[in-house]
Design an enzyme around this catalytic site. Structure first.
Site, mmCIF file in Angstrom:
data_model
loop_
_atom_site.group_PDB
_atom_site.id
_atom_site.type_symbol
_atom_site.label_atom_id
_atom_site.label_comp_id
_atom_site.label_asym_id
_atom_site.label_seq_id
_atom_site.Cartn_x
_atom_site.Cartn_y
_atom_site.Cartn_z
ATOM 1 N N GLU A 182 0.862 -1.189 0.000
ATOM 2 C CA GLU A 182 0.000 0.000 0.000
ATOM 3 C C GLU A 182 0.897 1.237 0.000
ATOM 4 O OE1 GLU A 182 -1.637 0.681 3.902
ATOM 5 O OE2 GLU A 182 -3.280 1.937 3.144
ATOM 6 N N ASN A 190 -6.857 6.362 -1.682
ATOM 7 C CA ASN A 190 -5.787 5.409 -1.372
ATOM 8 C C ASN A 190 -6.034 4.247 -2.335
ATOM 9 O OD1 ASN A 190 -4.037 3.522 -0.320
ATOM 10 N ND2 ASN A 190 -4.515 3.997 1.820
ATOM 11 N N LYS A 194 -9.437 2.286 -1.774
ATOM 12 C CA LYS A 194 -9.648 1.768 -0.421
ATOM 13 C C LYS A 194 -10.982 2.230 0.164
ATOM 14 C CE LYS A 194 -7.098 1.445 3.976
ATOM 15 N NZ LYS A 194 -5.797 1.824 4.610
ATOM 16 N N GLU A 212 -6.034 8.859 7.577
ATOM 17 C CA GLU A 212 -6.586 8.404 6.302
ATOM 18 C C GLU A 212 -7.979 8.971 6.050
ATOM 19 O OE1 GLU A 212 -4.748 4.024 6.709
ATOM 20 O OE2 GLU A 212 -5.622 4.488 4.780
ATOM 21 N N CYS A 230 -4.966 -2.876 2.928
ATOM 22 C CA CYS A 230 -4.684 -2.699 4.347
ATOM 23 C C CYS A 230 -5.850 -2.964 5.295
ATOM 24 C CB CYS A 230 -4.078 -1.326 4.571
ATOM 25 S SG CYS A 230 -3.134 -1.312 6.091
ATOM 26 N N ASN A 286 0.241 -0.927 5.415
ATOM 27 C CA ASN A 286 1.186 -0.177 6.252
ATOM 28 C C ASN A 286 0.554 -0.176 7.639
ATOM 29 O OD1 ASN A 286 2.849 2.429 4.377
ATOM 30 N ND2 ASN A 286 1.824 0.691 3.507
HETATM 31 N N1 ING Z 1 -3.279 0.609 8.743
HETATM 32 C C1 ING Z 1 -3.703 -0.175 9.820
HETATM 33 C C2 ING Z 1 -4.331 -1.487 9.420
HETATM 34 O O1 ING Z 1 -5.519 -1.662 9.306
HETATM 35 C C3 ING Z 1 -4.977 -0.318 11.887
HETATM 36 C C4 ING Z 1 -4.584 0.586 10.764
HETATM 37 C C5 ING Z 1 -4.045 -1.096 12.556
HETATM 38 C C6 ING Z 1 -6.279 -0.399 12.211
HETATM 39 C C7 ING Z 1 -4.451 -1.952 13.571
HETATM 40 C C8 ING Z 1 -6.720 -1.249 13.245
HETATM 41 C C9 ING Z 1 -5.785 -2.023 13.914
HETATM 42 O O2 ING Z 1 -3.535 -2.409 9.288
HETATM 43 C C10 ING Z 1 -3.906 0.961 7.607
HETATM 44 N N2 ING Z 1 -3.180 1.707 6.757
HETATM 45 O O3 ING Z 1 -5.058 0.650 7.370
#
Ligand code: ING
Length: 311
Positions: free
Chosen positions: A43, A103, A120, A139, A165, A190
Site C-alpha cells: 500500500e 488510497n 480503499k 486516512e 490494508c 502499512n
Molecule cells: N493501517 C492499519 C491497518 O488496518 C490499523 C490501521 C491497525 C487499524 C491496527 C486497526 C488495527 O492495518 C492501515 N493503513 O489501514
C-alpha cells in the site's frame, strides 16, 4: 501460478520516488527469478506513510499523491514488467483529474497493461488533529472512501480481487469478492506497531494481522497475498510479517525481517476449488434471508425481536 510478495522496508520522508522504484525493480527481478508471474507490492508504496503527519490536504496532495499512473517516476517499473513478462499490484495515493484523493491500488498484467483499479473503502483512523498522540493516522482526512466497490478481474490465468490494508480486517471485503468468484486476493498494507488509542501489546498487531488473512482466506476458499511496507520510517515503526496464505488458511510463506524482502510460492489455484465446492459452497449452503443486518445496519444496534418460543 507463480505468486510473489515484495515487502518494502522503510521509506523515509527523504526518500525519492525514483529511489523507491529502484528497490521495487530489484524485487521484481528477484520475484521473476523465483518463478513469479505476479508480484504484490505494498500500500502507498512510493512514499512514506504520510497519514501519520498532520498537514493540510493541499500539502499532502502536492507532496505524496500521483496525478497520473504510470508517470515518469514509475514508468521504469512498467517497462521492466513488460520485459520480464510479470504482472504486479501497486498501491499509491491517487489524485484524480477531478481532484479527488484516494488510497488506490492497480493490477497490472504481464504486458504491463493496467487491468484493474481499486480505491480503499475501509479508511481507519481519524480526521481531527490529535497533538497528544505519538503520531496521527489521518486516512479519513486525506482520502475519500473508495467509489469503485470490491472488484475482481480475470487476468494472468486467475480471477483476482484487490483490497488495501484495513480492508483485510473486514469479512465483507473477502465475501464480496468471493461472491464474484475470486480465487486470489492481493493486498498491500502499512500497519503501525503502536496503537494510539490504547496500550495494546505490540505482538497483537502481528497476531490480528495474520488472523485476518488466514481466517478470511479459509472462509472464502481464496489465496491471499499481503505485502507490507514496514520497519521504522523516520522513527515510526510498522509491522512486517508479509505473507502468502493458502485457501486452507495456512501460511505458506512469510517474511522474516523488516527490510526489502521477497517471498514466492507456486500457488495451486485448484486448492481453493475444494473448499468452494464443498464446505464453502455458497450456492448450496448460504442463507442470505437471514443475513439482512449485514447490509441493513452500519453500527451494532438492539437485538432483533425473536419469534415466540412456542412456535
Ligand atoms: N493501517 C492499519 C491497518 O488496518 C490499523 C490501521 C491497525 C487499524 C491496527 C486497526 C488495527 O492495518 C492501515 N493503513 O489501514
Amino acid at each position: 501460478m507463480g505468486l510473489a510478495v515484495a515487502q518494502l522496508g522503510p521509506v523515509h520522508l527523504s526518500d525519492s520516488r525514483q529511489a523507491v522504484v529502484q528497490r521495487l525493480l530489484e524485487m521484481m527481478r528477484e520475484a521473476k527469478g523465483r518463478g513469479a508471474e505476479l508480484v504484490v507490492f505494498p500500500e502507498l508504496a512510493l512514499t512514506t506513510f504520510f497519514p501519520r503527519y498532520w498537514m493540510d490536504e493541499q500539502e499532502a496532495q502536492q507532496k505524496f499523491f500521483e496525478t497520473a499512473m504510470p508517470n515518469p517516476a514509475v514508468q521504469p517499473l512498467f517497462d521492466e514488467a513488460r520485459k520480464l513478462e510479470i504482472g504486479f499490484y501497486l498501491g499509491y495515493a491517487e489524485l484524480t483529474k477531478a481532484g479527488k484523493p484516494f488510497n488506490t491500488a492497480i493490477l497490472v498484467d504481464r504486458g504491463a497493461n493496467i487491468v484493474g483499479k481499486y480505491r480503499k473503502i475501509h479508511l481507519p483512523g481519524h480526521s481531527d488533529h490529535k497533538p497528544q498522540a505519538p503520531f496521527q493516522h489521518l486516512e479519513k482526512k486525506f482520502f475519500n472512501v473508495g467509489d469503485r466497490g470490491f472488484g475482481v478481474w480475470d487476468t494472468m490465468g486467475a480471477r483476482i480481487g484487490m483490497c488495501i490494508c484495513n480492508d483485510r480486517r473486514w469479512a465483507e471485503t473477502y465475501r464480496t469478492m468471493a461472491l464474484q468468484g475470486a480465487e486470489l486476493v492481493v493486498l498491500g498494507y502499512n500497519t503501525p506497531s503502536q496503537n494510539i488509542h490504547w496500550n495494546e501489546p505490540v505482538h497483537l498487531r502481528t497476531t490480528t494481522h495474520l488472523l485476518a488473512l488466514q481466517g478470511n482466506a479459509y472462509m472464502n476458499g481464496v489465496w491471499v497475498a499481503a505485502a507490507a511496507k514496514c520497519g521504522s520510517e523516520d522513527g515510526f515503526h510498522m509491522i512486517g510479517s508479509s505473507a502468502i496464505v493458502a485457501p486452507t488458511g495456512e501460511i505458506v510463506a512469510r517474511t522474516l525481517g523488516e527490510e526489502d524482502e521477497v517471498i514466492a510460492v507456486q500457488a495451486d489455484l485448484r486448492l481453493g476449488e475444494l473448499f468452494r465446492q464443498n464446505v464453502f459452497n455458497f450456492a448450496k449452503h448460504r442463507r442470505p434471508e437471514h443475513y439482512g443486518l449485514i447490509t441493513g445496519r452500519v453500527g451494532a444496534g438492539e437485538p432483533l425481536p425473536q419469534p415466540p418460543l412456542e412456535d
